[in-house]
Design a protein around this motif. Structure first.
Motif, mmCIF file in Angstrom:
data_model
loop_
_atom_site.group_PDB
_atom_site.id
_atom_site.type_symbol
_atom_site.label_atom_id
_atom_site.label_comp_id
_atom_site.label_asym_id
_atom_site.label_seq_id
_atom_site.Cartn_x
_atom_site.Cartn_y
_atom_site.Cartn_z
ATOM 1 N N PHE A 99 0.828 -1.199 0.000
ATOM 2 C CA PHE A 99 0.000 0.000 0.000
ATOM 3 C C PHE A 99 0.867 1.255 0.000
ATOM 4 O O PHE A 99 0.639 2.184 -0.779
ATOM 5 C CB PHE A 99 -0.913 -0.032 1.225
ATOM 6 N N VAL A 100 1.875 1.282 0.859
ATOM 7 C CA VAL A 100 2.795 2.426 0.896
ATOM 8 C C VAL A 100 3.494 2.584 -0.448
ATOM 9 O O VAL A 100 3.595 3.699 -0.993
ATOM 10 C CB VAL A 100 3.817 2.251 2.030
ATOM 11 N N GLY A 101 3.988 1.487 -1.003
ATOM 12 C CA GLY A 101 4.674 1.555 -2.290
ATOM 13 C C GLY A 101 3.787 2.082 -3.395
ATOM 14 O O GLY A 101 4.222 2.877 -4.240
ATOM 15 N N SER A 102 2.528 1.661 -3.421
ATOM 16 C CA SER A 102 1.608 2.100 -4.481
ATOM 17 C C SER A 102 1.301 3.588 -4.363
ATOM 18 O O SER A 102 1.197 4.289 -5.382
ATOM 19 C CB SER A 102 0.319 1.274 -4.438
ATOM 20 N N ILE A 103 1.165 4.089 -3.143
ATOM 21 C CA ILE A 103 0.890 5.516 -2.969
ATOM 22 C C ILE A 103 2.092 6.352 -3.388
ATOM 23 O O ILE A 103 1.949 7.379 -4.073
ATOM 24 C CB ILE A 103 0.501 5.819 -1.508
ATOM 25 N N LEU A 104 3.290 5.928 -3.022
ATOM 26 C CA LEU A 104 4.481 6.670 -3.445
ATOM 27 C C LEU A 104 4.624 6.663 -4.965
ATOM 28 O O LEU A 104 5.045 7.673 -5.557
ATOM 29 C CB LEU A 104 5.732 6.081 -2.789
ATOM 30 N N LYS A 105 4.260 5.566 -5.595
ATOM 31 C CA LYS A 105 4.296 5.515 -7.059
ATOM 32 C C LYS A 105 3.328 6.541 -7.642
ATOM 33 O O LYS A 105 3.648 7.257 -8.596
ATOM 34 C CB LYS A 105 3.947 4.112 -7.539
ATOM 35 N N ASP A 106 2.130 6.637 -7.069
ATOM 36 C CA ASP A 106 1.149 7.633 -7.521
ATOM 37 C C ASP A 106 1.670 9.047 -7.295
ATOM 38 O O ASP A 106 1.530 9.922 -8.171
ATOM 39 C CB ASP A 106 -0.169 7.462 -6.768
ATOM 40 N N LEU A 107 2.260 9.291 -6.141
ATOM 41 C CA LEU A 107 2.752 10.628 -5.814
ATOM 42 C C LEU A 107 3.887 11.048 -6.731
ATOM 43 O O LEU A 107 4.011 12.228 -7.079
ATOM 44 C CB LEU A 107 3.202 10.680 -4.351
ATOM 45 N N ARG A 108 4.723 10.093 -7.121
ATOM 46 C CA ARG A 108 5.797 10.412 -8.057
ATOM 47 C C ARG A 108 5.222 10.981 -9.350
ATOM 48 O O ARG A 108 5.721 11.972 -9.901
ATOM 49 C CB ARG A 108 6.640 9.170 -8.355
ATOM 50 N N HIS A 112 0.210 15.920 9.824
ATOM 51 C CA HIS A 112 -0.006 15.597 8.416
ATOM 52 C C HIS A 112 0.194 14.099 8.170
ATOM 53 O O HIS A 112 0.547 13.351 9.079
ATOM 54 C CB HIS A 112 0.919 16.433 7.540
ATOM 55 N N TYR A 113 -0.034 13.681 6.913
ATOM 56 C CA TYR A 113 -0.097 12.269 6.562
ATOM 57 C C TYR A 113 1.167 11.767 5.868
ATOM 58 O O TYR A 113 1.321 10.567 5.660
ATOM 59 C CB TYR A 113 -1.316 12.007 5.667
ATOM 60 N N ILE A 114 2.043 12.684 5.500
ATOM 61 C CA ILE A 114 3.277 12.334 4.814
ATOM 62 C C ILE A 114 4.309 13.408 5.119
ATOM 63 O O ILE A 114 3.958 14.560 5.398
ATOM 64 C CB ILE A 114 3.053 12.208 3.284
ATOM 65 N N CYS A 115 5.589 13.040 5.079
ATOM 66 C CA CYS A 115 6.671 14.012 5.192
ATOM 67 C C CYS A 115 7.102 14.417 3.788
ATOM 68 O O CYS A 115 7.460 13.545 2.976
ATOM 69 C CB CYS A 115 7.852 13.425 5.956
ATOM 70 N N LEU A 116 7.065 15.707 3.512
ATOM 71 C CA LEU A 116 7.452 16.239 2.207
ATOM 72 C C LEU A 116 8.560 17.258 2.415
ATOM 73 O O LEU A 116 8.339 18.312 3.013
ATOM 74 C CB LEU A 116 6.253 16.887 1.519
ATOM 75 N N LEU A 162 -0.749 16.958 -2.224
ATOM 76 C CA LEU A 162 -0.147 15.632 -2.076
ATOM 77 C C LEU A 162 -0.508 15.037 -0.726
ATOM 78 O O LEU A 162 -0.832 13.849 -0.622
ATOM 79 C CB LEU A 162 1.374 15.723 -2.235
ATOM 80 N N ASP A 163 -0.458 15.852 0.303
ATOM 81 C CA ASP A 163 -0.822 15.393 1.634
ATOM 82 C C ASP A 163 -2.285 14.950 1.674
ATOM 83 O O ASP A 163 -2.620 13.911 2.262
ATOM 84 C CB ASP A 163 -0.575 16.517 2.643
ATOM 85 N N ASP A 164 -3.160 15.723 1.036
ATOM 86 C CA ASP A 164 -4.577 15.379 1.015
ATOM 87 C C ASP A 164 -4.827 14.082 0.248
ATOM 88 O O ASP A 164 -5.698 13.291 0.625
ATOM 89 C CB ASP A 164 -5.378 16.519 0.387
ATOM 90 N N TYR A 165 -4.056 13.857 -0.812
ATOM 91 C CA TYR A 165 -4.196 12.600 -1.554
ATOM 92 C C TYR A 165 -3.891 11.414 -0.648
ATOM 93 O O TYR A 165 -4.626 10.416 -0.645
ATOM 94 C CB TYR A 165 -3.268 12.594 -2.770
ATOM 95 N N MET A 198 2.320 12.416 -9.668
ATOM 96 C CA MET A 198 1.569 13.645 -9.380
ATOM 97 C C MET A 198 2.460 14.853 -9.150
ATOM 98 O O MET A 198 2.008 15.996 -9.295
ATOM 99 C CB MET A 198 0.698 13.436 -8.136
ATOM 100 N N ALA A 199 3.702 14.642 -8.762
ATOM 101 C CA ALA A 199 4.584 15.736 -8.329
ATOM 102 C C ALA A 199 5.104 16.514 -9.539
ATOM 103 O O ALA A 199 6.228 16.312 -10.008
ATOM 104 C CB ALA A 199 5.744 15.184 -7.500
ATOM 105 N N LYS A 200 4.275 17.412 -10.031
ATOM 106 C CA LYS A 200 4.589 18.231 -11.189
ATOM 107 C C LYS A 200 4.664 19.702 -10.787
ATOM 108 O O LYS A 200 4.124 20.098 -9.749
ATOM 109 C CB LYS A 200 3.510 18.068 -12.263
ATOM 110 N N PRO A 201 5.309 20.535 -11.601
ATOM 111 C CA PRO A 201 5.309 21.968 -11.305
ATOM 112 C C PRO A 201 3.887 22.498 -11.152
ATOM 113 O O PRO A 201 2.991 22.166 -11.941
ATOM 114 C CB PRO A 201 6.004 22.583 -12.522
ATOM 115 N N GLY A 202 3.674 23.301 -10.125
ATOM 116 C CA GLY A 202 2.361 23.873 -9.866
ATOM 117 C C GLY A 202 1.532 23.105 -8.866
ATOM 118 O O GLY A 202 0.548 23.633 -8.330
ATOM 119 N N VAL A 203 1.899 21.855 -8.579
ATOM 120 C CA VAL A 203 1.161 21.060 -7.610
ATOM 121 C C VAL A 203 1.557 21.493 -6.203
ATOM 122 O O VAL A 203 2.736 21.637 -5.894
ATOM 123 C CB VAL A 203 1.429 19.550 -7.805
#
Length: 259
Positions: A19-28, A72-76, A40-43, A30-35
């Motif tokens: 589950f953790v691995g799949s979310i990090l894959k999604d976040l990778r 928060h839900y993740i460290c960024l 990301l935390d809300d996701y 999603m992490a685009k300029p302007g985001v």
């Protein structure tokens, strides 16, 4: 106390790691300029809330190395921040170096992993080299995570990669045991002496997490949020992490991302 898991318990840990691995894959992706970091935390929040048996390991976490409960839900961590980054109202920019560290419990078992990436199209080659060094160090550490070796073999392998690339190593924060809690014994420093320390046994589950900074090994805690750790010289940091299980054969990467 160092816990040794049974084969059945390691199987029970796999859903959290996946589950953790799949979310990090999604976040990778999603992490685009302007985001915004808060997006990301809300996701992550929504993913946890939609998964039965899942709980954040970060919300209300209050160890002695932070100031008050984490909210928060993740460290960024962005650019000169390397660990424990608190998400805030910041929109990512082209060329930012972003580290994402995520730990989630599923049905009482924890998975913990981290990745670093450069946002957008214009990556500084030195940032890419720094990220690759943490990835190579993680692979080197995992390669030593075999029954009969010592904890120091993992630490030495990680530290060797750092030194070979010209980076110094901070050993104040490093890897750790993982199980029903996010941070358990043993501590796994990112540098050390081979053939020393706890003898590795099948059933030991640990997080190995190399993190390096480009120009220093010294950090300070950002007084604005009481959590984010930054390099003292403003140089950038990167962080890679997997939760792994030691077996009678090859180690199992519980947080593999299928990338």
């Amino acid at each position: 106390m160092i816990e040794i898991k049974t084969k059945q318990e390691i199987e029970q840990m796999k859903p959290a790691g996946k589950f953790v691995g799949s979310i990090l894959k999604d976040l990778r992706a999603m992490a685009k300029p302007g985001v915004n970091l808060l997006e990301l935390d809300d996701y992550v929040k929504r993913q946890i809330e939609s998964r039965r048996g899942a709980e954040s390991c970060y919300v209300d976490y209050a160890p002695d190395f932070g100031t008050g409960p984490f909210r928060h839900y993740i460290c960024l961590s962005v650019n000169d921040a390397v660990l424990h980054g608190v998400p805030f109202d910041y929109s990512l920019r082209d060329g930012d170096l972003l580290s994402m560290d995520l730990a989630i419990s599923v049905d009482g078992w924890v998975g913990d992993s981290a990745i670093s990436l450069v946002v957008g199209e214009h990556a500084d080659p030195e940032d890419l080299r720094l990220i690759k060094a943490t990835q190579d160090a993680l692979e080197a550490g995992i390669s030593q995570a075999r029954a009969g070796n010592r904890l120091g073999d993992i630490s030495a392998a990680v530290g060797d990669v750092a030194h070979e690339n010209g980076y110094s190593v901070n050993v104040e924060f490093g890897g750790h045991g993982v199980g029903h809690v996010m941070h358990g014994d043993p501590i796994v420093p990112n540098d050390g002496s081979a053939h020393h320390g706890f003898k590795l046994r099948p059933g030991l589950v640990i997080a190995i997490e190399p993190w390096f900074m480009a120009g220093t090994d010294e950090i300070f805690q950002d007084p604005k949020d009481g959590w984010t750790l930054r390099s003292v010289d403003g140089s950038r940091g990167a962080h890679s992490e997997h939760t792994i299980a030691i077996t009678e054969g090859d180690p199992i990467i519980l947080t593999a991302r299928d990338e």
